[in-house]
Scaffold this motif. Sequence first.
Motif, short mmCIF file in Angstrom:
data_model
loop_
_atom_site.label_atom_id
_atom_site.label_comp_id
_atom_site.label_asym_id
_atom_site.label_seq_id
_atom_site.Cartn_x
_atom_site.Cartn_y
_atom_site.Cartn_z
N UNK A 88 114.35 -6.60 28.60
CA UNK A 88 115.63 -5.93 28.33
C UNK A 88 116.39 -6.60 27.18
N UNK A 89 116.46 -7.91 27.22
CA UNK A 89 117.22 -8.64 26.19
C UNK A 89 116.53 -8.54 24.84
N UNK A 90 115.22 -8.71 24.80
CA UNK A 90 114.51 -8.64 23.52
C UNK A 90 114.58 -7.24 22.91
N UNK A 91 114.48 -6.23 23.75
CA UNK A 91 114.57 -4.85 23.25
C UNK A 91 115.98 -4.56 22.72
N UNK A 92 116.99 -5.01 23.44
CA UNK A 92 118.37 -4.78 23.01
C UNK A 92 118.66 -5.55 21.71
N UNK A 93 118.14 -6.77 21.61
CA UNK A 93 118.31 -7.57 20.41
C UNK A 93 117.69 -6.86 19.21
N UNK A 94 116.51 -6.31 19.41
CA UNK A 94 115.83 -5.60 18.33
C UNK A 94 116.54 -4.28 17.99
N UNK A 95 116.94 -3.52 19.01
CA UNK A 95 117.59 -2.24 18.78
C UNK A 95 118.89 -2.40 18.00
N UNK A 96 119.58 -3.47 18.26
CA UNK A 96 120.88 -3.69 17.58
C UNK A 96 120.73 -4.55 16.33
N UNK A 97 119.50 -4.95 16.05
CA UNK A 97 119.21 -5.82 14.90
C UNK A 97 120.13 -7.03 14.90
N UNK A 98 120.30 -7.61 16.09
CA UNK A 98 121.22 -8.73 16.25
C UNK A 98 120.67 -10.03 15.70
N UNK A 99 119.36 -10.19 15.73
CA UNK A 99 118.72 -11.39 15.19
C UNK A 99 119.29 -12.69 15.75
N UNK A 100 119.49 -12.73 17.05
CA UNK A 100 119.98 -13.96 17.68
C UNK A 100 118.93 -15.04 17.61
N UNK A 101 119.34 -16.30 17.46
CA UNK A 101 118.36 -17.41 17.47
C UNK A 101 117.68 -17.51 18.85
N UNK A 102 116.51 -18.09 18.85
CA UNK A 102 115.72 -18.20 20.08
C UNK A 102 116.50 -18.88 21.19
N UNK A 103 117.22 -19.95 20.87
CA UNK A 103 117.99 -20.67 21.89
C UNK A 103 119.02 -19.76 22.54
N UNK A 104 119.68 -18.95 21.74
CA UNK A 104 120.68 -18.02 22.27
C UNK A 104 120.02 -16.95 23.12
N UNK A 105 118.89 -16.43 22.65
CA UNK A 105 118.18 -15.41 23.42
C UNK A 105 117.78 -15.95 24.79
N UNK A 106 117.32 -17.18 24.85
CA UNK A 106 116.93 -17.78 26.13
C UNK A 106 118.12 -17.86 27.08
N UNK A 107 119.26 -18.23 26.55
CA UNK A 107 120.47 -18.30 27.38
C UNK A 107 120.88 -16.92 27.88
N UNK A 108 120.80 -15.93 27.00
CA UNK A 108 121.15 -14.56 27.39
C UNK A 108 120.18 -14.05 28.45
N UNK A 109 118.91 -14.34 28.29
CA UNK A 109 117.89 -13.91 29.26
C UNK A 109 118.16 -14.54 30.62
N UNK A 110 118.46 -15.83 30.65
CA UNK A 110 118.79 -16.50 31.91
C UNK A 110 120.01 -15.87 32.56
N UNK A 111 121.03 -15.59 31.74
CA UNK A 111 122.25 -14.98 32.24
C UNK A 111 121.96 -13.60 32.84
N UNK A 112 121.21 -12.78 32.12
CA UNK A 112 120.89 -11.43 32.60
C UNK A 112 120.08 -11.50 33.89
#
Length: 136
Positions: A88-112
Amino acid sequence: MSTDLSGIGLRLRKIRKDNDLTQPVMAAVIDVSDRTYKYYEQEKRELPALAAVKICEAFGVNLEWLLIGRGQAQKGEDPDLEQSAWRAVLMENEARQADLPVESLCKVIDFVAQQTAQSGEAPSDLAKKYFDTLSV
């Protein structure tokens, strides 16, 4: 041995029994006297927040479940949930072209994943809500 416990005392006992521990060992884990722990388990004394946090950290238990009995008992007990949160997080990141750093993505994934476990809301909905809060 019969008991009328229905709240936190029952959940404390479950944690202790699931880990094959005695009351004195549980008392040592949270740094209280044997009698004090016994009173927590018998619901004769309120469990302080710090003791609850220590138990959750030591045994991988969700704080909300321990305190009020809501949500899943164990943190991360659903591997499908983790995978769904990643997707969910990786797809949303790609759909919005957010380009979050890997560290941030990991935190968002844990939160979700944590929020999904506690609320039962779909990971995709939570990921969308999170990305809505970003000013990207």
